[in-house]
Design a protein around this motif. Structure first.
Motif, PDB file in Angstrom:
ATOM      1  N   ARG A 104      -2.303  -0.715   7.022  1.00  0.00           N
ATOM      2  CA  ARG A 104      -2.919  -1.499   5.958  1.00  0.00           C
ATOM      3  C   ARG A 104      -3.614  -0.586   4.952  1.00  0.00           C
ATOM      4  O   ARG A 104      -3.894   0.573   5.227  1.00  0.00           O
ATOM      5  CB  ARG A 104      -3.915  -2.511   6.548  1.00  0.00           C
ATOM      6  N   ARG A 105      -3.939  -1.199   3.833  1.00  0.00           N
ATOM      7  CA  ARG A 105      -4.614  -0.469   2.756  1.00  0.00           C
ATOM      8  C   ARG A 105      -6.076  -0.211   3.132  1.00  0.00           C
ATOM      9  O   ARG A 105      -6.711  -1.010   3.802  1.00  0.00           O
ATOM     10  CB  ARG A 105      -4.541  -1.285   1.461  1.00  0.00           C
ATOM     11  N   ARG A 106      -6.586   0.903   2.664  1.00  0.00           N
ATOM     12  CA  ARG A 106      -7.988   1.222   2.869  1.00  0.00           C
ATOM     13  C   ARG A 106      -8.854   0.293   2.027  1.00  0.00           C
ATOM     14  O   ARG A 106      -8.720   0.250   0.800  1.00  0.00           O
ATOM     15  CB  ARG A 106      -8.273   2.682   2.481  1.00  0.00           C
ATOM     16  N   ALA A 133       0.833  -1.205   0.000  1.00  0.00           N
ATOM     17  CA  ALA A 133       0.000   0.000   0.000  1.00  0.00           C
ATOM     18  C   ALA A 133       0.866   1.253   0.000  1.00  0.00           C
ATOM     19  O   ALA A 133       1.785   1.378   0.814  1.00  0.00           O
ATOM     20  CB  ALA A 133      -0.917   0.008   1.203  1.00  0.00           C
ATOM     21  N   PRO A 134       0.618   2.210  -0.914  1.00  0.00           N
ATOM     22  CA  PRO A 134       1.311   3.506  -0.865  1.00  0.00           C
ATOM     23  C   PRO A 134       0.840   4.316   0.322  1.00  0.00           C
ATOM     24  O   PRO A 134      -0.185   4.031   0.925  1.00  0.00           O
ATOM     25  CB  PRO A 134       0.929   4.160  -2.197  1.00  0.00           C
ATOM     26  N   ASP A 135       1.584   5.395   0.655  1.00  0.00           N
ATOM     27  CA  ASP A 135       1.270   6.181   1.858  1.00  0.00           C
ATOM     28  C   ASP A 135      -0.110   6.816   1.782  1.00  0.00           C
ATOM     29  O   ASP A 135      -0.812   6.914   2.784  1.00  0.00           O
ATOM     30  CB  ASP A 135       2.327   7.270   2.046  1.00  0.00           C
ATOM     31  N   GLY A 136      -0.545   7.251   0.641  1.00  0.00           N
ATOM     32  CA  GLY A 136      -1.842   7.914   0.537  1.00  0.00           C
ATOM     33  C   GLY A 136      -3.010   6.984   0.645  1.00  0.00           C
ATOM     34  O   GLY A 136      -4.152   7.439   0.743  1.00  0.00           O
ATOM     35  N   GLN A 137      -2.774   5.661   0.625  1.00  0.00           N
ATOM     36  CA  GLN A 137      -3.877   4.700   0.719  1.00  0.00           C
ATOM     37  C   GLN A 137      -3.861   3.887   2.021  1.00  0.00           C
ATOM     38  O   GLN A 137      -4.564   2.902   2.130  1.00  0.00           O
ATOM     39  CB  GLN A 137      -3.816   3.736  -0.473  1.00  0.00           C
TER      40      GLN A 137
END
Length: 387
Positions: free
Chosen positions: A341-343, A329-333
């Motif tokens: 964790r990822r949204r 997951a990238p930082d914005g997600q």
């Protein structure tokens, strides 16, 4: 109230109030049932006393003549009667023994004559804590502390009731005391308290906090000759002689009270038992109802907590499956709550995609779940899958 008595009262109160008062409720219910049985027995005895004829000794013969009898002069049954008469020795009607009266008891201390003699010796004890007072506290909690000890002896001789101021060859009724446990109208003729001289053993008892004797109460009671009493019981003919004996279901046998006084006394007791039973029953219903509601609510809370624990356990089982989302997951997600964790979950109805599945479930389990971004109340969350 001493320290050990306070400890005992505290222990009993905690036991009575256990299970939110259920123990106290059952105790009140038991007392109410006992009161109801006593009320029923007292009411029955009151009805029998009201129907029983009240007469003198000389009137018994004509009343008993109506009862069928066998050839030996014994009645085939008996009737409940209330007889008022004077106490006399049975030997007074035995022919040659009339003047000697061997069947008479004499009080050892006062010299009074009677037909029933009861002597009671009461040893009175004192208690203090002494140098090892903790033993008294333990006895108060685990055993009942006794302060006095009685020894009673009862002697009886056959006696009868005659009319007041009777003439020679007057009618009489024999009193049968066999099996009677009713209270007796005895007169106290001797009553004296004597101190007990202390001994070395008494000193040791006091030193270790044990009870030790301090006095001896000597008492004598008799049923004197010539006393006017009332006999209540089952009367019948035995060998052609009138005899009266006690009835277990009647509260009186020999008494100083008249018929009207007995009826009044039983009427008051009946009212007290009736209203006391209603009060105890109402209190037991209230206490048991409160205990049932409290324990029902506790059970529901326990059930909800157990379900919540199961749901949290399910969430913890899901979280390891999402560990692969941490690296990709990238930082914005990243989730705005755990930042690991990822949204993946969208809140409804606001539609914000800001949390991972585990944090979304945790937010949803709260008492008043709100979106962590817009603070709008949420109803549910939906997981988003990428194609």
């Amino acid at each position: 109230m001493s320290h050990q008595e306070q400890a005992l009262v505290s222990l009993l109160s905690q036991l009575a109030l256990s299970l939110d008062g259920a123990v106290l409720g059952f105790a009140l219910a038991y007392a109410a049932v006992r009161t109801l049985f006593k009320f029923t027995a007292t009411s029955s005895a009151l009805r029998k006393l009201r129907r029983a004829p009240s007469l003198s000794v000389s009137d018994l013969r004509s009343l008993l003549a109506e009862i069928p009898s066998d050839g030996d002069g014994n009645s085939k049954g008996g009737i409940i009667v209330i007889v008022r008469g004077t106490v006399d020795a049975k030997s007074a009607v035995d022919g040659t023994w009339k003047t000697l009266r061997p069947g008479v008891l004499v009080s050892r201390e006062s010299g009074d004559k009677g037909v029933i003699l009861q002597r009671t010796q009461t040893c009175i004890y004192n208690e203090w804590k002494g140098l090892f007072g903790w033993t008294s506290d333990l006895r108060a909690i685990f055993a009942r502390s006794w302060r006095q000890q009685e020894s009673t002896s009862l002697r009886k001789v056959p006696f009868l009731l005659t009319d007041v101021g009777r003439r020679p060859n007057a009618e009489y009724v024999v009193v049968n005391m066999d099996g009677s446990r009713h209270p007796l109208p005895l007169t106290t003729v001797y009553h004296k308290l004597q101190p007990i001289t202390a001994s070395p053993y008494t000193f040791l008892q006091a030193l270790f906090g044990h009870e030790y004797p301090v006095g001896l109460l000597d008492e004598e009671k008799i049923l004197p000759l010539g006393k006017d009493i009332t006999a209540v019981g089952l009367c019948s003919l035995k060998n052609g002689i009138a005899e009266i004996k006690s009835c277990k279901y009647l509260p009186y046998f020999l008494s100083d009270l008249s018929k009207d006084q007995m009826i009044m006394d039983l009427s008051i007791k009946t009212k007290i038992l009736f209203w006391g039973g209603i009060a105890l029953g109402s209190m037991s219903v209230g206490v048991l109802g409160y205990a049932v509601v409290r324990n029902w609510n506790k059970w529901k809370q326990w059930k909800q907590q157990r379900q919540l624990q199961q749901q949290r356990q399910a969430v913890s089982d899901v979280e390891p499956q999402m560990d692969d989302e941490i690296e990709d997951a990238p930082d914005g997600q990243l989730c705005v709550i755990c930042l690991m964790r990822r949204r993946r979950s969208v809140f409804i109805p606001c539609g914000h995609l800001v949390c991972c599945q585990g944090c979304a479930i945790s937010v949803e389990r709260e008492v008043a779940p709100k979106c962590p971004v817009c603070r709008q109340e949420i109803r549910d969350s939906v997981r988003i899958y990428e194609s």
